[in-house]
Every structure is written in structure tokens, then in C-alpha cells.
Design a protein around this motif. Structure first.
Motif, PDB file in Angstrom:
ATOM      1  N   GLY A  66       1.724   6.938 -10.825  1.00  0.00           N
ATOM      2  CA  GLY A  66       1.427   5.559 -10.452  1.00  0.00           C
ATOM      3  C   GLY A  66       0.313   5.503  -9.440  1.00  0.00           C
ATOM      4  O   GLY A  66       0.046   6.491  -8.753  1.00  0.00           O
ATOM      5  N   HIS A  67      -0.337   4.360  -9.341  1.00  0.00           N
ATOM      6  CA  HIS A  67      -1.389   4.206  -8.332  1.00  0.00           C
ATOM      7  C   HIS A  67      -0.840   3.463  -7.122  1.00  0.00           C
ATOM      8  O   HIS A  67       0.005   2.577  -7.258  1.00  0.00           O
ATOM      9  CB  HIS A  67      -2.631   3.511  -8.904  1.00  0.00           C
ATOM     10  CG  HIS A  67      -2.409   2.131  -9.455  1.00  0.00           C
ATOM     11  ND1 HIS A  67      -2.402   1.009  -8.658  1.00  0.00           N
ATOM     12  CD2 HIS A  67      -2.193   1.689 -10.713  1.00  0.00           C
ATOM     13  CE1 HIS A  67      -2.211  -0.059  -9.413  1.00  0.00           C
ATOM     14  NE2 HIS A  67      -2.068   0.317 -10.668  1.00  0.00           N
ATOM     15  N   THR A  68      -1.341   3.852  -5.966  1.00  0.00           N
ATOM     16  CA  THR A  68      -0.871   3.255  -4.706  1.00  0.00           C
ATOM     17  C   THR A  68      -1.675   2.041  -4.299  1.00  0.00           C
ATOM     18  O   THR A  68      -1.237   1.275  -3.442  1.00  0.00           O
ATOM     19  CB  THR A  68      -0.974   4.282  -3.554  1.00  0.00           C
ATOM     20  OG1 THR A  68      -2.350   4.682  -3.428  1.00  0.00           O
ATOM     21  CG2 THR A  68      -0.103   5.503  -3.816  1.00  0.00           C
ATOM     22  N   ALA A  86       4.629  -5.882  -9.118  1.00  0.00           N
ATOM     23  CA  ALA A  86       4.556  -5.542 -10.544  1.00  0.00           C
ATOM     24  C   ALA A  86       3.564  -4.403 -10.765  1.00  0.00           C
ATOM     25  O   ALA A  86       3.819  -3.493 -11.562  1.00  0.00           O
ATOM     26  CB  ALA A  86       4.152  -6.776 -11.363  1.00  0.00           C
ATOM     27  N   ASP A  87       2.450  -4.453 -10.083  1.00  0.00           N
ATOM     28  CA  ASP A  87       1.333  -3.530 -10.345  1.00  0.00           C
ATOM     29  C   ASP A  87       0.963  -2.780  -9.077  1.00  0.00           C
ATOM     30  O   ASP A  87       0.059  -3.180  -8.382  1.00  0.00           O
ATOM     31  CB  ASP A  87       0.149  -4.331 -10.883  1.00  0.00           C
ATOM     32  CG  ASP A  87      -1.000  -3.455 -11.336  1.00  0.00           C
ATOM     33  OD1 ASP A  87      -0.799  -2.241 -11.467  1.00  0.00           O
ATOM     34  OD2 ASP A  87      -2.102  -3.991 -11.537  1.00  0.00           O
ATOM     35  N   MET A  88       1.583  -1.610  -8.777  1.00  0.00           N
ATOM     36  CA  MET A  88       2.723  -1.099  -9.479  1.00  0.00           C
ATOM     37  C   MET A  88       3.654  -0.362  -8.532  1.00  0.00           C
ATOM     38  O   MET A  88       4.149   0.718  -8.794  1.00  0.00           O
ATOM     39  CB  MET A  88       2.283  -0.190 -10.652  1.00  0.00           C
ATOM     40  CG  MET A  88       1.380   0.972 -10.217  1.00  0.00           C
ATOM     41  SD  MET A  88       0.882   2.028 -11.596  1.00  0.00           S
ATOM     42  CE  MET A  88       2.436   2.839 -11.978  1.00  0.00           C
ATOM     43  N   GLU A 118      -7.186   3.225  -8.349  1.00  0.00           N
ATOM     44  CA  GLU A 118      -7.072   2.967  -9.787  1.00  0.00           C
ATOM     45  C   GLU A 118      -7.719   1.636 -10.139  1.00  0.00           C
ATOM     46  O   GLU A 118      -8.368   1.497 -11.171  1.00  0.00           O
ATOM     47  CB  GLU A 118      -5.592   2.953 -10.203  1.00  0.00           C
ATOM     48  CG  GLU A 118      -5.358   2.883 -11.714  1.00  0.00           C
ATOM     49  CD  GLU A 118      -5.335   1.472 -12.283  1.00  0.00           C
ATOM     50  OE1 GLU A 118      -5.396   1.327 -13.512  1.00  0.00           O
ATOM     51  OE2 GLU A 118      -5.270   0.503 -11.508  1.00  0.00           O
ATOM     52  N   GLU A 119      -7.522   0.663  -9.249  1.00  0.00           N
ATOM     53  CA  GLU A 119      -7.949  -0.700  -9.556  1.00  0.00           C
ATOM     54  C   GLU A 119      -9.468  -0.864  -9.582  1.00  0.00           C
ATOM     55  O   GLU A 119      -9.969  -1.903  -9.990  1.00  0.00           O
ATOM     56  CB  GLU A 119      -7.337  -1.684  -8.542  1.00  0.00           C
ATOM     57  CG  GLU A 119      -5.811  -1.785  -8.609  1.00  0.00           C
ATOM     58  CD  GLU A 119      -5.302  -2.485  -9.866  1.00  0.00           C
ATOM     59  OE1 GLU A 119      -6.121  -2.852 -10.728  1.00  0.00           O
ATOM     60  OE2 GLU A 119      -4.074  -2.647  -9.977  1.00  0.00           O
ATOM     61  N   ILE A 120     -10.189   0.125  -9.104  1.00  0.00           N
ATOM     62  CA  ILE A 120     -11.647   0.006  -9.134  1.00  0.00           C
ATOM     63  C   ILE A 120     -12.247   1.001 -10.132  1.00  0.00           C
ATOM     64  O   ILE A 120     -13.369   1.473  -9.965  1.00  0.00           O
ATOM     65  CB  ILE A 120     -12.272   0.156  -7.726  1.00  0.00           C
ATOM     66  CG1 ILE A 120     -11.789   1.446  -7.044  1.00  0.00           C
ATOM     67  CG2 ILE A 120     -11.905  -1.030  -6.849  1.00  0.00           C
ATOM     68  CD1 ILE A 120     -12.488   1.717  -5.717  1.00  0.00           C
ATOM     69  N   GLY A 123       3.615   4.571 -15.049  1.00  0.00           N
ATOM     70  CA  GLY A 123       4.536   3.444 -14.882  1.00  0.00           C
ATOM     71  C   GLY A 123       3.897   2.089 -14.662  1.00  0.00           C
ATOM     72  O   GLY A 123       4.414   1.266 -13.914  1.00  0.00           O
ATOM     73  N   GLU A 124       2.779   1.833 -15.318  1.00  0.00           N
ATOM     74  CA  GLU A 124       2.163   0.499 -15.237  1.00  0.00           C
ATOM     75  C   GLU A 124       3.111  -0.526 -15.859  1.00  0.00           C
ATOM     76  O   GLU A 124       3.918  -0.194 -16.729  1.00  0.00           O
ATOM     77  CB  GLU A 124       0.827   0.479 -15.998  1.00  0.00           C
ATOM     78  CG  GLU A 124      -0.278   1.301 -15.363  1.00  0.00           C
ATOM     79  CD  GLU A 124      -1.016   0.576 -14.240  1.00  0.00           C
ATOM     80  OE1 GLU A 124      -0.688  -0.593 -13.943  1.00  0.00           O
ATOM     81  OE2 GLU A 124      -1.907   1.206 -13.646  1.00  0.00           O
ATOM     82  N   PRO A 125       2.992  -1.780 -15.435  1.00  0.00           N
ATOM     83  CA  PRO A 125       3.961  -2.781 -15.913  1.00  0.00           C
ATOM     84  C   PRO A 125       3.836  -3.062 -17.414  1.00  0.00           C
ATOM     85  O   PRO A 125       2.831  -3.591 -17.877  1.00  0.00           O
ATOM     86  CB  PRO A 125       3.617  -4.032 -15.093  1.00  0.00           C
ATOM     87  CG  PRO A 125       2.234  -3.817 -14.588  1.00  0.00           C
ATOM     88  CD  PRO A 125       2.060  -2.345 -14.439  1.00  0.00           C
TER      89      PRO A 125
HETATM   90 ZN   LIG Z   1      -1.980  -1.037 -12.227  1.00  0.00          ZN
END
Ligand SMILES: [Zn+2]
Length: 386
Positions: free
Chosen positions: A73-75, A105-107, A138-140, A165-167
Motif C-alpha cells: 500500500g502507499h502511505t 479509502a485511499d488507502m 504513489e499519488e504523483i 490493497g487499493e480500494p
Molecule cells: Zn491509492
């Protein structure tokens, strides 16, 4: 030495407290997770960025140096700026069976479930170890996870399976598209607009390129197609243009950004080569007749590979089994799964929460999703024991 056990909800509250918006440090969260695991005798390995401001975290419960199942997962979270939140986005709020907060939710919901399950994992006699693999940035553009993946097979054991484990509302996702973003910088020569022949118009060159990009877009609509995706084909579009300085000056520069959402099987390199060849053939020579110094530079600003688990994926079979489902899904948003899969770890995407809540104001996750995920991880432990 042993710290108190926390429920997934308590851990979620702690994780949400850390403002890990991508442009900020995630080290406070990483230290918290490191402490939590250390109190249980689980050692972490960090992959720190060159600035020392962010880190990936990798840890193993169960036998060492054996390829296991990674819970990935990403923090980081997306910004809350400009969003209208009912309550503080970094303080978990429970209302009507939902937990509100940035990242629920994310995440961070998944991260919390994974951490809460560690004491259970430790009680078992795991034959297959379970790894914790938390990333940053992750988001960038799935930036941060790449140096951690580079350690797989080197300092870290390469996971046999990666569960991202992304939503997905705890449904099994075995394919997603891969975004690629190009930046094209066109440099011509300025002149007075009345003396157009003395200038090299960067916007005219951009216009040529736009025509070619539209052709590629139309071709991608036809093939390849996969009806599991919405839309069922790759998309390519110009997403930003900047050019020109004044109405009485021949534009000296223009920047064009375009975006591909590649279906698995669409090769971004072929598109890259085609665009480069077109520019060299159809845009640059005309400009250089007037202005030999004219330049067009094309670069890929970010690329995340598409993900396709394939027909006989052990990861997908395991996820379906643990989730008690028999159907997989394809999604159009990207995750780190394509990177893991391409690095040789069969991957699958399944996690708590609805992607529709991700990135929104008043982001939330249903309590029931946290419970579902915890049940899933309990069954993973059953499987890993036998
Ligand atoms: Zn995500």
C-alpha cells in the motif's frame, strides 16, 4: 517489549493523523509503523529517498528469506486544499457506520487492516511469510515504490505474490490501464507578426502535431479493445497547451502535454517513436528552413505500466479464493500492481473502500469494508499456515 494491540480502527485513526500529502514527508508515519512492528519483534527495512524526507517500509512476518505474500500500500494521500470538508480531514470521524478522513479509502484503511493483522500473523506458524510493503509518492505517478522494487531479489526477498490493497470494495481486480504523460517543448523564432516569414511559429508546429495525435487517438479507439474496461479502449488526448507571448509576435515557444491511458498490450514506446518520427519529418524541417536553431524536445514525464495478471495467475486465484468470489474486474485507474507484476511478482488488486470516495472531500470508508478486509487477511493467514 510488546506494545498494546490495536484494532484496525484505532490504527486507522493513528494513520489518518499523519498528514502524508505527497508533497510532504511521510517519515513520522513510517516511524510510527516501525515502532509498532518493532514492539512486536518485527524488524523493518527502509528505502529512504535521497533527501531523507520519505521512505518505503518493508517487513516480514514468518520465515525469513522465503518469498511470501506482500501486502502493498502507499502511505501518501492527495491534497485537501480547495476541498470543503465537514470535519478535520486528518482526524478520523465516525458517522453512520462510516469513517471519514483523508486517506481512509485511499488507502490507509488497508494499511490499518494489514498492521492490525500482524499479531494474528505472528500467532500462526506461517509456512509462507507475509510481507508488509508500504511506499511513498504513489499519488504523483507511482514514483516512490520503484526503488523498493529495485531491492527485490537484492536486499529484500522478491515476493511470490503481491496484494495491492487499493480500494476495490474488496472485489478482485486483475487488470488496469497504464497512464503515460508526454511533454513536448517546441522552440521556434520570434518575429513581428507583420513579418511572419522571418519567424518560426511554434504554435503552427504544435497544430501539426495535434493532427497526428488525433489520428493516433482514433486508431486506439478501434484496436485493441477489451470490453472489461470503461471505455473499452486506450485513450490518448492533449491535456494542456501553453504557447505564444502576445498578439503581435510570432510565437517563439509552445508546450504541449498529452496523456495516454494504455490498455494492457498497448506499447507506449511505439507511440513515442511514432510521435518523434512525425515531428522530425513534418514539424521541424519547416521551422528550421527559417530558424536553424528551432528545436522540438519530446519527453515522457511519467509512465506507469498497465497491469494484466494473465490467465493463470497464482495471485488472482488466491485472492478469489480468500474473497470467496469467482469473478475478476478491470479498472481504468492505475496502481502499483503493473510495476510489481513487471518486476516478476504476480500481483492482484483488492482492498477495502470504494474508489468513488478516493480523492474527494469528506472521503470515507465503510466500517463493514474494514471488517471484510480483516476477514480476508485472517483467511490469508489460514492459507499461509498450511
Ligand atoms: Zn491509492
Amino acid at each position: 517489549m510488546k506494545g498494546p494491540n490495536y484494532s484496525a480502527t484505532e490504527l486507522l485513526a493513528r494513520l489518518v493523523n499523519f498528514d502524508t500529502t505527497s508533497h510532504k514527508s511521510n517519515m513520522a508515519l513510517v516511524r510510527f509503523v516501525e515502532d509498532y512492528l518493532a514492539q512486536r519483534g518485527v524488524a523493518c527495512q527502509l528505502v529512504v529517498n535521497p533527501e531523507g524526507s520519505k521512505a518505503n517500509l518493508f517487513a516480514t512476518v514468518g520465515p525469513a528469506n522465503v518469498p511470501g505474500v506482500a501486502l502493498s500500500g502507499h502511505t501518501d494521500v492527495v491534497p485537501v486544499e480547495g476541498q470543503n470538508w465537514t470535519s478535520d480531514p486528518f482526524v478520523l470521524a465516525e458517522r453512520d457506520g462510516r469513517f471519514y478522513g483523508r486517506g481512509t479509502a485511499d488507502m490507509k484503511g488497508f494499511l490499518a487492516c494489514a498492521l492490525a493483522a500482524v499479531p494474528d500473523f505472528q500467532r500462526r506458524k506461517l509456512k509462507v511469510p507475509i510481507h508488509i510493503a508500504f511506499s511513498y509518492d504513489e499519488e504523483i505517478g507511482c514514483i516512490g515504490v520503484r526503488p523498493m522494487i529495485a531491492e527485490f531479489g537484492n536486499n529484500f526477498v522478491k515476493p511470490r505474490i503481491v496484494i495491492v490493497g487499493e480500494p476495490t470494495s474488496m472485489t478482485v481486480v486483475d487488470a488496469h490501464k497504464g497512464p503515460v504523460r508526454w511533454q513536448v517543448d517546441i522552440e521556434g523564432r520570434a518575429a513581428h507578426s507583420s513579418m511572419a516569414h522571418l519567424g518560426a511559429n511554434a504554435i503552427t508546429a504544435a497544430g501539426n502535431l495535434l493532427g497526428e495525435l488525433r489520428l493516433i487517438e482514433k486508431e486506439l479507439m478501434v484496436a485493441p479493445r477489451d470490453d472489461r474496461f470503461d471505455p473499452p479502449h486506450a485513450t490518448l488526448q492533449v491535456v494542456r497547451i501553453n504557447g505564444g507571448t502576445a498578439t503581435n509576435i510570432v510565437p517563439v515557444s509552445c508546450r504541449v502535454d498529452f496523456d495516454l491511458r494504455a490498455l494492457p498490450g498497448v506499447d507506449a514506446n511505439i507511440i513515442d517513436q511514432r510521435v518523434r518520427a512525425f515531428v522530425a519529418r513534418e514539424c521541424l524541417p519547416e521551422m528550421q528552413q527559417v530558424a536553424p536553431e528551432a528545436r522540438i524536445s519530446i519527453s515522457i514525464a511519467n509512465q506507469v505500466p498497465p497491469f494484466a495478471a494473465g490467465a493463470n495467475s497464482e495471485a488472482v486465484a488466491l485472492a478469489l479464493n480468500l474473497a470467496g468470489q469467482n469473478e475478476t474486474h478491470a479498472v481504468s485507474y492505475a496502481t502499483e500492481a503493473g510495476l510489481f507484476q513487471d518486476a516478476g511478482s504476480p500481483s492482484v488488486v483488492i482492498g477495502p473502500g470504494d474508489i468513488a470516495q478516493a480523492h474527494t472531500a469528506d472521503e470515507w470508508i465503510a466500517k463493514e469494508q474494514i471488517e471484510k478486509c480483516s476477514g480476508f487477511l485472517g483467511r490469508l493467514a489460514d492459507w499461509a499456515e498450511n
